[in-house]
Design a protein around this motif. Structure first.
Motif, PDB file in Angstrom:
ATOM      1  N   PRO A  88       6.349   4.947   2.222  1.00  0.00           N
ATOM      2  CA  PRO A  88       5.597   3.702   1.990  1.00  0.00           C
ATOM      3  C   PRO A  88       4.894   3.172   3.230  1.00  0.00           C
ATOM      4  O   PRO A  88       3.803   2.603   3.146  1.00  0.00           O
ATOM      5  CB  PRO A  88       6.660   2.725   1.483  1.00  0.00           C
ATOM      6  N   TRP A  89       5.489   3.379   4.396  1.00  0.00           N
ATOM      7  CA  TRP A  89       4.862   2.893   5.624  1.00  0.00           C
ATOM      8  C   TRP A  89       3.664   3.746   6.025  1.00  0.00           C
ATOM      9  O   TRP A  89       2.766   3.287   6.729  1.00  0.00           O
ATOM     10  CB  TRP A  89       5.877   2.835   6.760  1.00  0.00           C
ATOM     11  N   CYS A  90       3.628   4.994   5.558  1.00  0.00           N
ATOM     12  CA  CYS A  90       2.490   5.861   5.880  1.00  0.00           C
ATOM     13  C   CYS A  90       1.206   5.337   5.236  1.00  0.00           C
ATOM     14  O   CYS A  90       0.132   5.380   5.851  1.00  0.00           O
ATOM     15  CB  CYS A  90       2.762   7.292   5.425  1.00  0.00           C
ATOM     16  N   TYR A  91       1.311   4.859   4.001  1.00  0.00           N
ATOM     17  CA  TYR A  91       0.126   4.325   3.311  1.00  0.00           C
ATOM     18  C   TYR A  91      -0.319   3.029   3.975  1.00  0.00           C
ATOM     19  O   TYR A  91      -1.517   2.793   4.183  1.00  0.00           O
ATOM     20  CB  TYR A  91       0.458   4.108   1.841  1.00  0.00           C
ATOM     21  N   ILE A  92       0.638   2.197   4.347  1.00  0.00           N
ATOM     22  CA  ILE A  92       0.312   0.957   5.052  1.00  0.00           C
ATOM     23  C   ILE A  92      -0.315   1.272   6.410  1.00  0.00           C
ATOM     24  O   ILE A  92      -1.323   0.677   6.810  1.00  0.00           O
ATOM     25  CB  ILE A  92       1.574   0.088   5.217  1.00  0.00           C
ATOM     26  N   GLY A  93       0.286   2.224   7.120  1.00  0.00           N
ATOM     27  CA  GLY A  93      -0.268   2.622   8.419  1.00  0.00           C
ATOM     28  C   GLY A  93      -1.658   3.197   8.291  1.00  0.00           C
ATOM     29  O   GLY A  93      -2.521   2.985   9.162  1.00  0.00           O
ATOM     30  N   LYS A  94      -1.895   3.930   7.212  1.00  0.00           N
ATOM     31  CA  LYS A  94      -3.226   4.492   6.960  1.00  0.00           C
ATOM     32  C   LYS A  94      -4.262   3.375   6.856  1.00  0.00           C
ATOM     33  O   LYS A  94      -5.330   3.442   7.466  1.00  0.00           O
ATOM     34  CB  LYS A  94      -3.202   5.314   5.672  1.00  0.00           C
ATOM     35  N   ARG A  95      -3.946   2.347   6.095  1.00  0.00           N
ATOM     36  CA  ARG A  95      -4.872   1.223   5.931  1.00  0.00           C
ATOM     37  C   ARG A  95      -5.118   0.491   7.252  1.00  0.00           C
ATOM     38  O   ARG A  95      -6.241   0.126   7.588  1.00  0.00           O
ATOM     39  CB  ARG A  95      -4.331   0.236   4.899  1.00  0.00           C
ATOM     40  N   ARG A  96      -4.072   0.276   8.004  1.00  0.00           N
ATOM     41  CA  ARG A  96      -4.222  -0.443   9.270  1.00  0.00           C
ATOM     42  C   ARG A  96      -5.039   0.369  10.267  1.00  0.00           C
ATOM     43  O   ARG A  96      -5.884  -0.189  10.975  1.00  0.00           O
ATOM     44  CB  ARG A  96      -2.836  -0.773   9.842  1.00  0.00           C
ATOM     45  N   PHE A  97      -4.798   1.667  10.295  1.00  0.00           N
ATOM     46  CA  PHE A  97      -5.589   2.527  11.175  1.00  0.00           C
ATOM     47  C   PHE A  97      -7.054   2.515  10.742  1.00  0.00           C
ATOM     48  O   PHE A  97      -7.960   2.436  11.591  1.00  0.00           O
ATOM     49  CB  PHE A  97      -5.044   3.948  11.154  1.00  0.00           C
ATOM     50  N   GLU A  98      -7.312   2.602   9.446  1.00  0.00           N
ATOM     51  CA  GLU A  98      -8.685   2.599   8.942  1.00  0.00           C
ATOM     52  C   GLU A  98      -9.403   1.302   9.284  1.00  0.00           C
ATOM     53  O   GLU A  98     -10.596   1.304   9.584  1.00  0.00           O
ATOM     54  CB  GLU A  98      -8.689   2.830   7.438  1.00  0.00           C
ATOM     55  N   THR A  99      -8.666   0.187   9.251  1.00  0.00           N
ATOM     56  CA  THR A  99      -9.257  -1.101   9.636  1.00  0.00           C
ATOM     57  C   THR A  99      -9.686  -1.071  11.094  1.00  0.00           C
ATOM     58  O   THR A  99     -10.792  -1.507  11.452  1.00  0.00           O
ATOM     59  CB  THR A  99      -8.245  -2.236   9.410  1.00  0.00           C
ATOM     60  N   ALA A 100      -8.815  -0.538  11.945  1.00  0.00           N
ATOM     61  CA  ALA A 100      -9.140  -0.449  13.372  1.00  0.00           C
ATOM     62  C   ALA A 100     -10.304   0.498  13.605  1.00  0.00           C
ATOM     63  O   ALA A 100     -11.231   0.192  14.379  1.00  0.00           O
ATOM     64  CB  ALA A 100      -7.912   0.028  14.157  1.00  0.00           C
ATOM     65  N   LEU A 101     -10.295   1.635  12.938  1.00  0.00           N
ATOM     66  CA  LEU A 101     -11.360   2.622  13.143  1.00  0.00           C
ATOM     67  C   LEU A 101     -12.708   2.074  12.674  1.00  0.00           C
ATOM     68  O   LEU A 101     -13.743   2.324  13.320  1.00  0.00           O
ATOM     69  CB  LEU A 101     -11.030   3.909  12.390  1.00  0.00           C
TER      70      LEU A 101
END
Length: 239
Positions: A12-25
């Motif tokens: 579950p944290w991988c999907y959340i981390g994916k979104r947060r990384f995409e926001t930063a990128l």
């Protein structure tokens, strides 16, 4: 700049981390010069292909966690997911071994659509209760991404891409990753966990600035160099 992301579809944290990384990128000035490569990881390789119980019951039984504590954990993770625009439904999650899905992701990678497949499987698993262990479901996802369903079934009914998944996991271990998500920038910087978008932004800026610097191996103006004889000209003249 290259960023490798190790993740497990069932995390579950991988999907959340994916979104947060995409926001930063998305807010990074040099995002068009960033290559992102997804890599496989399994949190629980011993998990059966399918488990006929809910995610809550499975975690409570297998990890020895009281049911009310599992529910509290789900509520906390769900709130973090909602803050990133994700709608987790833990009651509908199908508990399944993710290895076959990771092999499918490598098939998608060979077709240039691994990132899209990663997104589809994570959403299906956490938001709509789809079975990531089902070849029929994986063939359905592949078809939406332009991969022939018969090709997906043929690959997944064989051992194809098993070595690729195992190689990803081995590399993660070599780099010191014991959990996911795990982000590696240019094989020089590691970021562990679903960090806030601001932390990813700072990491991108730092890594980019460092990547633009040149390490001078021989410099006659530096007394510690092994090659002091080389001539150089500067603003104050030549030496």
């Amino acid at each position: 700049m290259k960023i490798e992301i190790w993740s497990d579809i069932a995390c579950p944290w991988c999907y959340i981390g994916k979104r947060r990384f995409e926001t930063a990128l998305a807010g990074f000035e040099y995002k068009d010069d960033v290559e992102v490569e997804w890599r496989s990881f399994q949190l629980d390789p011993t998990l059966p292909d399918h488990v006929e119980e809910s995610e809550a019951d499975y975690l409570s039984r297998s990890k020895g966690i009281p049911a009310d504590q599992v529910r509290q954990m789900f509520a906390q993770v769900g709130a973090q997911a909602a803050a990133e625009g994700l709608n987790y439904d833990f009651d509908s999650v199908k508990v399944a071994n993710s290895f076959t899905a990771h092999r499918f992701l490598h098939l998608a990678k060979s077709r240039g659509v691994m990132a899209e497949a990663e997104e589809a499987l994570m959403s299906g698993h956490f938001e709509t209760g789809r079975d990531i262990g089902s070849i029929d479901y994986l063939a359905e996802v592949g078809a939406r991404l332009g991969i022939d369903p018969d090709e997906t079934r043929r690959v997944l009914e064989s051992e194809e891409y098993t070595d690729a998944v195992e190689a990803d996991v081995a590399q993660a271990r070599m780099l010191g990753a014991n959990g996911v998500p795990f982000f590696v920038i240019d094989r020089r910087y590691g970021i562990s966990g679903a960090q806030p978008a601001a932390a990813f932004s700072q990491a991108l800026e730092t890594a980019w600035a460092e990547s633009q610097k040149v390490t001078v191996l021989a410099d006659p103006t530096n007394a510690s160099t092994d090659y002091p004889e080389g001539a150089v000209c500067g603003p104050d003249g030549c030496a």
